[in-house]
Design a protein around this motif. Structure first.
Motif, PDB file in Angstrom:
ATOM      1  N   ARG A 104       0.914  -1.136   0.069  1.00 12.98           N
ATOM      2  CA  ARG A 104       0.095  -0.025  -0.058  1.00 12.98           C
ATOM      3  C   ARG A 104       0.787   1.313   0.220  1.00 12.98           C
ATOM      4  O   ARG A 104       2.305   1.202   0.190  1.00 12.98           O
ATOM      5  N   ASP A 117      10.804  -7.308   6.751  1.00 15.69           N
ATOM      6  CA  ASP A 117      10.046  -8.049   6.151  1.00 15.69           C
ATOM      7  C   ASP A 117      10.960  -9.339   5.697  1.00 15.69           C
ATOM      8  O   ASP A 117      11.991  -8.935   5.192  1.00 15.69           O
ATOM      9  N   SER A 146       0.575  -3.851   8.857  1.00 14.88           N
ATOM     10  CA  SER A 146      -0.852  -3.928   8.217  1.00 14.88           C
ATOM     11  C   SER A 146      -0.793  -5.125   7.195  1.00 14.88           C
ATOM     12  O   SER A 146       0.269  -5.480   6.669  1.00 14.88           O
TER      13      SER A 146
HETATM   14  C1  LIG Z   1       0.091  -8.439   2.262  1.00 12.54           C
HETATM   15  S1  LIG Z   1       1.625  -7.993   2.440  1.00 12.54           S
HETATM   16  C2  LIG Z   1       1.447  -6.382   3.361  1.00 12.54           C
HETATM   17  C3  LIG Z   1       2.692  -5.308   3.110  1.00 12.54           C
HETATM   18  C4  LIG Z   1       2.187  -4.066   3.756  1.00 12.54           C
HETATM   19  N1  LIG Z   1       2.233  -4.012   5.178  1.00 12.54           N
HETATM   20  C5  LIG Z   1       1.062  -3.198   3.260  1.00 12.54           C
HETATM   21  O1  LIG Z   1       0.042  -3.378   3.959  1.00 12.54           O
HETATM   22  O2  LIG Z   1       0.868  -2.705   2.059  1.00 12.54           O
HETATM   23  C6  LIG Z   1       2.089  -8.986   3.786  1.00 12.54           C
HETATM   24  C7  LIG Z   1       3.563  -8.887   4.063  1.00 12.54           C
HETATM   25  O3  LIG Z   1       4.012  -9.931   5.168  1.00 12.54           O
HETATM   26  C8  LIG Z   1       5.286 -10.285   5.035  1.00 12.54           C
HETATM   27  N2  LIG Z   1       5.281 -11.504   6.076  1.00 12.54           N
HETATM   28  C9  LIG Z   1       5.383 -12.687   5.852  1.00 12.54           C
HETATM   29  N3  LIG Z   1       5.538 -13.525   7.221  1.00 12.54           N
HETATM   30  C10 LIG Z   1       6.010 -12.442   7.905  1.00 12.54           C
HETATM   31  C11 LIG Z   1       6.553 -12.492   9.152  1.00 12.54           C
HETATM   32  N4  LIG Z   1       6.863 -13.577  10.019  1.00 12.54           N
HETATM   33  N5  LIG Z   1       6.993 -11.422   9.757  1.00 12.54           N
HETATM   34  C12 LIG Z   1       6.843 -10.044   9.301  1.00 12.54           C
HETATM   35  N6  LIG Z   1       6.385  -9.905   8.059  1.00 12.54           N
HETATM   36  C13 LIG Z   1       5.783 -11.109   7.470  1.00 12.54           C
HETATM   37  C14 LIG Z   1       4.929 -10.791   3.665  1.00 12.54           C
HETATM   38  O4  LIG Z   1       6.414 -11.056   3.418  1.00 12.54           O
HETATM   39  C15 LIG Z   1       4.314  -9.492   3.146  1.00 12.54           C
HETATM   40  O5  LIG Z   1       5.227  -8.507   2.482  1.00 12.54           O
END
Ligand SMILES: C[S@@+](CC[C@H](N)C(=O)[O-])C[C@H]1O[C@@H](n2cnc3c(N)ncnc32)[C@H](O)[C@@H]1O
Length: 235
Positions: free
Chosen positions: A13, A58, A146
């Motif tokens: 986002r 991330d 998020s």
């Molecule tokens: C749907 S994206 C959301 C990206 C951003 N927060 C936004 O809302 O635009 C979810 C993100 O969570 C990350 N993710 C997956 N496992 C995770 C973890 N254990 N800790 C932190 N982030 C993680 C993924 O790599 C991905 O980039």
């Protein structure tokens, strides 16, 4: 049916969406911010352009910008297709249509990919993952998360959510999480037990309505204040 996803998808986002989802005020934007699970969001790039560098964490930052864009492109058409097939599940007030949503997500990805390699060198994009953050206690003022916690409640259990939130509270004075719905548009089953636990441990927890919605009914964030921050509840 709202959305079925086999795994967490790298969709990002914009700064404006972060500002609204997390109710970020002008003074908030001057604080030390960490975005946890920021993926290919353009929040970090846009904040940096405004001279307010933030830290993003991330697991996906292990990959190159090109690889991340490829991962995004692999899942994106299917997501837009699922959105188009479930018109009653979405609110078209910020994004005006599925195609508008497509455009906004692509714009965010472009800003992210243009900034990523330099941002990695600056230490603004760090590979890391919940439930462990590689920072000393109280490094940040605000931790944002998020579209990861609560949204993927089927993929991650209560214990993961609890450890993740307590870890964010270890490194930051306050934590904001959006949305509190899961992929099927239900309030996450982990939400209430987690609120009870946090309150029992002395944290202040607020469920705050925010001026951003795309999942129908998904216009609330969880706001948690560390014990020492409880006096100045800004609601
Ligand atoms: C749907 S994206 C959301 C990206 C951003 N927060 C936004 O809302 O635009 C979810 C993100 O969570 C990350 N993710 C997956 N496992 C995770 C973890 N254990 N800790 C932190 N982030 C993680 C993924 O790599 C991905 O980039």
């Amino acid at each position: 049916m709202a959305m079925k996803l086999k795994e967490v998808v790298p969709l990002g986002r914009s700064f404006d969406e972060y500002r609204l989802m997390f109710n970020l005020s002008k003074s908030d934007l001057e604080k030390r911010i960490i975005g946890v699970g920021d993926g290919p969001a353009s929040f970090n790039a846009e904040m940096n352009e405004m001279g307010r560098p933030v830290t993003s964490i991330d697991p996906i930052y292990f990959f190159s910008a090109k690889d991340i864009a490829q991962k995004f492109n692999k899942v994106f058409d299917n997501i837009i297709e699922q959105v188009k097939n479930t018109p009653g599940d979405w609110t078209w007030t910020y994004h005006m249509s599925p195609d508008d949503l497509r455009e906004h997500r692509s714009e965010a990805l472009t800003k992210f990919t243009q900034d990523f390699e330099q941002g990695k060198k600056d230490g603004r994009y760090l590979r890391g993952e919940l439930p462990n953050l590689n920072f000393p206690d109280h490094t940040f003022d605000i931790a944002l998360c998020s579209h990861f916690l609560f949204l993927y409640s089927d993929h991650y259990d209560y214990d993961f959510h609890k450890s993740a939130v307590y870890e964010m509270l270890r490194v930051s004075k306050e934590v904001r999480i959006f949305p509190i719905l899961d992929l099927m548009l239900n309030r996450s089953p982990h939400l209430e037990p987690l609120i009870d636990q946090l309150r029992a441990d002395g944290y202040r927890v607020v469920i705050k309505k925010v001026p951003y919605e795309i999942q129908r009914g998904g216009n609330e964030m969880m706001w948690i204040f560390n014990k020492s921050e409880g006096k100045m509840l800004p609601i």
